[in-house]
Design a protein around this motif. Structure first.
Motif, PDB file in Angstrom:
ATOM      1  N   LEU A 153       0.853  -1.190   0.000  1.00  0.00           N
ATOM      2  CA  LEU A 153       0.000   0.000   0.000  1.00  0.00           C
ATOM      3  C   LEU A 153       0.883   1.233   0.000  1.00  0.00           C
ATOM      4  CD1 LEU A 153      -2.563  -1.082   2.769  1.00  0.00           C
ATOM      5  CD2 LEU A 153      -2.880  -1.170   0.287  1.00  0.00           C
ATOM      6  N   ASP A 154       0.545   2.219  -0.840  1.00  0.00           N
ATOM      7  CA  ASP A 154       1.320   3.457  -0.889  1.00  0.00           C
ATOM      8  C   ASP A 154       1.164   4.276   0.375  1.00  0.00           C
ATOM      9  OD1 ASP A 154       2.730   3.362  -3.297  1.00  0.00           O
ATOM     10  OD2 ASP A 154       0.931   3.919  -4.435  1.00  0.00           O
ATOM     11  N   SER A 155       0.011   4.144   1.026  1.00  0.00           N
ATOM     12  CA  SER A 155      -0.206   4.925   2.254  1.00  0.00           C
ATOM     13  C   SER A 155       0.531   4.256   3.419  1.00  0.00           C
ATOM     14  CB  SER A 155      -1.694   5.038   2.565  1.00  0.00           C
ATOM     15  OG  SER A 155      -2.251   3.762   2.757  1.00  0.00           O
ATOM     16  N   TYR A 156       1.153   5.068   4.239  1.00  0.00           N
ATOM     17  CA  TYR A 156       1.941   4.559   5.361  1.00  0.00           C
ATOM     18  C   TYR A 156       1.233   4.870   6.662  1.00  0.00           C
ATOM     19  CZ  TYR A 156       5.618   4.285   8.876  1.00  0.00           C
ATOM     20  OH  TYR A 156       6.338   3.985  10.002  1.00  0.00           O
ATOM     21  N   TYR A 197      15.185  -0.610   8.930  1.00  0.00           N
ATOM     22  CA  TYR A 197      15.314   0.841   8.795  1.00  0.00           C
ATOM     23  C   TYR A 197      15.018   1.255   7.360  1.00  0.00           C
ATOM     24  CZ  TYR A 197      19.893   0.380   6.526  1.00  0.00           C
ATOM     25  OH  TYR A 197      20.898   0.081   5.658  1.00  0.00           O
ATOM     26  N   ASP A 198      14.690   2.508   7.181  1.00  0.00           N
ATOM     27  CA  ASP A 198      14.424   3.101   5.877  1.00  0.00           C
ATOM     28  C   ASP A 198      15.774   3.447   5.257  1.00  0.00           C
ATOM     29  OD1 ASP A 198      13.960   4.871   3.758  1.00  0.00           O
ATOM     30  OD2 ASP A 198      12.341   5.924   4.787  1.00  0.00           O
ATOM     31  N   SER A 199      16.156   2.739   4.196  1.00  0.00           N
ATOM     32  CA  SER A 199      17.491   2.915   3.617  1.00  0.00           C
ATOM     33  C   SER A 199      17.699   4.278   2.968  1.00  0.00           C
ATOM     34  CB  SER A 199      17.775   1.803   2.600  1.00  0.00           C
ATOM     35  OG  SER A 199      16.875   1.888   1.510  1.00  0.00           O
ATOM     36  N   SER A 200      16.635   5.038   2.808  1.00  0.00           N
ATOM     37  CA  SER A 200      16.780   6.376   2.229  1.00  0.00           C
ATOM     38  C   SER A 200      16.880   7.460   3.300  1.00  0.00           C
ATOM     39  CB  SER A 200      15.604   6.687   1.300  1.00  0.00           C
ATOM     40  OG  SER A 200      14.401   6.794   2.046  1.00  0.00           O
ATOM     41  N   PRO A 250      20.740 -13.520  18.274  1.00  0.00           N
ATOM     42  CA  PRO A 250      21.190 -13.241  16.915  1.00  0.00           C
ATOM     43  C   PRO A 250      20.404 -12.065  16.340  1.00  0.00           C
ATOM     44  CG  PRO A 250      19.944 -15.287  16.991  1.00  0.00           C
ATOM     45  CD  PRO A 250      20.104 -14.822  18.397  1.00  0.00           C
ATOM     46  N   CYS A 251      21.062 -11.260  15.530  1.00  0.00           N
ATOM     47  CA  CYS A 251      20.434 -10.056  14.986  1.00  0.00           C
ATOM     48  C   CYS A 251      20.663  -9.940  13.483  1.00  0.00           C
ATOM     49  CB  CYS A 251      21.008  -8.809  15.660  1.00  0.00           C
ATOM     50  SG  CYS A 251      20.663  -8.686  17.424  1.00  0.00           S
ATOM     51  N   LEU A 252      19.657  -9.448  12.799  1.00  0.00           N
ATOM     52  CA  LEU A 252      19.752  -9.111  11.391  1.00  0.00           C
ATOM     53  C   LEU A 252      19.333  -7.657  11.225  1.00  0.00           C
ATOM     54  CD1 LEU A 252      18.095 -12.180   9.597  1.00  0.00           C
ATOM     55  CD2 LEU A 252      20.533 -11.678   9.829  1.00  0.00           C
ATOM     56  N   ILE A 253      19.909  -7.019  10.222  1.00  0.00           N
ATOM     57  CA  ILE A 253      19.518  -5.648   9.883  1.00  0.00           C
ATOM     58  C   ILE A 253      18.904  -5.703   8.496  1.00  0.00           C
ATOM     59  CG2 ILE A 253      20.286  -3.271   9.600  1.00  0.00           C
ATOM     60  CD1 ILE A 253      22.820  -4.027  11.162  1.00  0.00           C
ATOM     61  N   VAL A 254      17.750  -5.047   8.346  1.00  0.00           N
ATOM     62  CA  VAL A 254      17.054  -5.022   7.063  1.00  0.00           C
ATOM     63  C   VAL A 254      16.964  -3.582   6.571  1.00  0.00           C
ATOM     64  CG1 VAL A 254      14.864  -5.484   5.894  1.00  0.00           C
ATOM     65  CG2 VAL A 254      15.736  -7.095   7.599  1.00  0.00           C
ATOM     66  N   ALA A 255      17.442  -3.372   5.348  1.00  0.00           N
ATOM     67  CA  ALA A 255      17.403  -2.049   4.711  1.00  0.00           C
ATOM     68  C   ALA A 255      16.161  -1.993   3.826  1.00  0.00           C
ATOM     69  CB  ALA A 255      18.660  -1.825   3.890  1.00  0.00           C
ATOM     70  N   ALA A 256      15.072  -1.438   4.376  1.00  0.00           N
ATOM     71  CA  ALA A 256      13.810  -1.348   3.640  1.00  0.00           C
ATOM     72  C   ALA A 256      13.848  -0.187   2.651  1.00  0.00           C
ATOM     73  CB  ALA A 256      12.653  -1.172   4.622  1.00  0.00           C
ATOM     74  N   LYS A 257      12.905  -0.208   1.748  1.00  0.00           N
ATOM     75  CA  LYS A 257      12.762   0.830   0.721  1.00  0.00           C
ATOM     76  C   LYS A 257      13.981   0.890  -0.195  1.00  0.00           C
ATOM     77  CE  LYS A 257       9.639   3.611   3.506  1.00  0.00           C
ATOM     78  NZ  LYS A 257       9.314   4.950   4.004  1.00  0.00           N
ATOM     79  N   ASP A 258      14.449  -0.288  -0.588  1.00  0.00           N
ATOM     80  CA  ASP A 258      15.617  -0.367  -1.457  1.00  0.00           C
ATOM     81  C   ASP A 258      15.343   0.216  -2.838  1.00  0.00           C
ATOM     82  OD1 ASP A 258      18.334  -1.224  -1.842  1.00  0.00           O
ATOM     83  OD2 ASP A 258      17.551  -2.866  -3.096  1.00  0.00           O
ATOM     84  N   ASP A 259      14.071   0.454  -3.154  1.00  0.00           N
ATOM     85  CA  ASP A 259      13.718   1.058  -4.442  1.00  0.00           C
ATOM     86  C   ASP A 259      14.010   2.556  -4.466  1.00  0.00           C
ATOM     87  OD1 ASP A 259      10.581   2.208  -3.736  1.00  0.00           O
ATOM     88  OD2 ASP A 259      11.395   0.551  -2.554  1.00  0.00           O
ATOM     89  N   LEU A 260      14.279   3.161  -3.313  1.00  0.00           N
ATOM     90  CA  LEU A 260      14.615   4.579  -3.230  1.00  0.00           C
ATOM     91  C   LEU A 260      16.134   4.744  -3.172  1.00  0.00           C
ATOM     92  CD1 LEU A 260      11.992   5.690  -0.537  1.00  0.00           C
ATOM     93  CD2 LEU A 260      11.788   5.814  -3.030  1.00  0.00           C
ATOM     94  N   ASP A 261      16.605   5.941  -3.424  1.00  0.00           N
ATOM     95  CA  ASP A 261      18.042   6.210  -3.327  1.00  0.00           C
ATOM     96  C   ASP A 261      18.469   6.171  -1.871  1.00  0.00           C
ATOM     97  OD1 ASP A 261      18.372   6.567  -6.059  1.00  0.00           O
ATOM     98  OD2 ASP A 261      17.934   8.713  -5.974  1.00  0.00           O
ATOM     99  N   LEU A 281       8.405  -3.092  -4.679  1.00  0.00           N
ATOM    100  CA  LEU A 281       8.775  -3.907  -5.837  1.00  0.00           C
ATOM    101  C   LEU A 281       8.600  -5.405  -5.582  1.00  0.00           C
ATOM    102  CD1 LEU A 281      12.048  -2.043  -6.897  1.00  0.00           C
ATOM    103  CD2 LEU A 281       9.717  -1.707  -7.775  1.00  0.00           C
ATOM    104  N   SER A 282       8.081  -5.760  -4.408  1.00  0.00           N
ATOM    105  CA  SER A 282       7.923  -7.161  -3.991  1.00  0.00           C
ATOM    106  C   SER A 282       9.248  -7.921  -4.053  1.00  0.00           C
ATOM    107  CB  SER A 282       6.867  -7.874  -4.845  1.00  0.00           C
ATOM    108  OG  SER A 282       5.613  -7.285  -4.648  1.00  0.00           O
ATOM    109  N   ASP A 283      10.329  -7.239  -3.709  1.00  0.00           N
ATOM    110  CA  ASP A 283      11.670  -7.844  -3.675  1.00  0.00           C
ATOM    111  C   ASP A 283      12.052  -8.023  -2.211  1.00  0.00           C
ATOM    112  OD1 ASP A 283      14.268  -8.672  -3.900  1.00  0.00           O
ATOM    113  OD2 ASP A 283      15.021  -6.783  -4.740  1.00  0.00           O
TER     114      ASP A 283
END
Length: 193
Positions: free
Chosen positions: A10-13, A66-69, A96-107, A135-137
């Protein structure tokens, strides 16, 4: 969380205000199925979670998204990672910890790659996993969460203080072994005299 449940992007956050739960089955290679239970905690709830000494004992893995942009989002995620890692070292409930960079479609923000690589290497964990819900990636993120939970020793972060403490304990243990070996040597020498 929505993507984990198969809901469309959804585009709305709408920011997370309360804890949210999601449960779904993740299929691993070989047809193995694992049930993954996710609990989303707003960043303000982390300090409440860590206020109990045994709070991390019930966690199989912590994932910091986190928001990668947005550089401030990255900074906050690394602060929370440091809090969880430090708490784990202090209580012996290392997670154990993982970091996820969300919004990879943005700069990405400037210095994003260098900062994330440095933090990952310094703490001894995997570099942030880039995903894009738009992008469903998802970069096999749910399989990677299950894998990290099944092999926790590969993803436990270590702070500088934790590393120093472990070095100190190793030094003390070596010193005790040298002293013990000397006592054995001295006892044998006296017995043979």
């Amino acid at each position: 969380m929505n993507s984990f449940l198969g809901r469309p992007y959804l585009d709305s956050y709408s920011p997370t205000a309360d804890e949210q739960y999601a449960v779904n089955v993740v299929e691993l290679p070989g047809g193995i199925k694992k049930t993954l239970f996710l609990l989303e905690i707003h960043e303000d709830g982390v300090s409440k979670l860590l206020s109990s000494k045994e709070s991390l004992a019930r966690c199989d893995i912590a994932v910091f998204v986190y928001d990668s942009s947005d550089e401030s989002s990255w900074k906050r995620a690394t602060e929370l990672l440091m809090d969880v890692a430090g708490d784990g070292e202090d209580t012996s409930y290392e997670v154990p910890c993982l970091i996820v960079a969300a919004k990879d479609d943005l700069d990405s923000f400037p210095m994003a790659i260098q900062n994330s690589t440095r933090v990952s290497q310094d703490m001894g964990i995997e570099a942030p996993i880039p995903i894009s819900s738009k992008l469903s990636d998802f970069n096999n993120i749910f399989r990677r969460i299950v894998n990290a939970a099944e092999h926790p020793h590969l993803s436990i972060p270590e702070t500088e203080a934790g590393r120093s403490r472990k070095q100190y304990h190793r030094l003390i243990n070596r010193s005790l072994m040298v002293v013990s070996a000397y006592h054995v040597y001295a006892a044998r020498k006296n017995a043979s005299s």
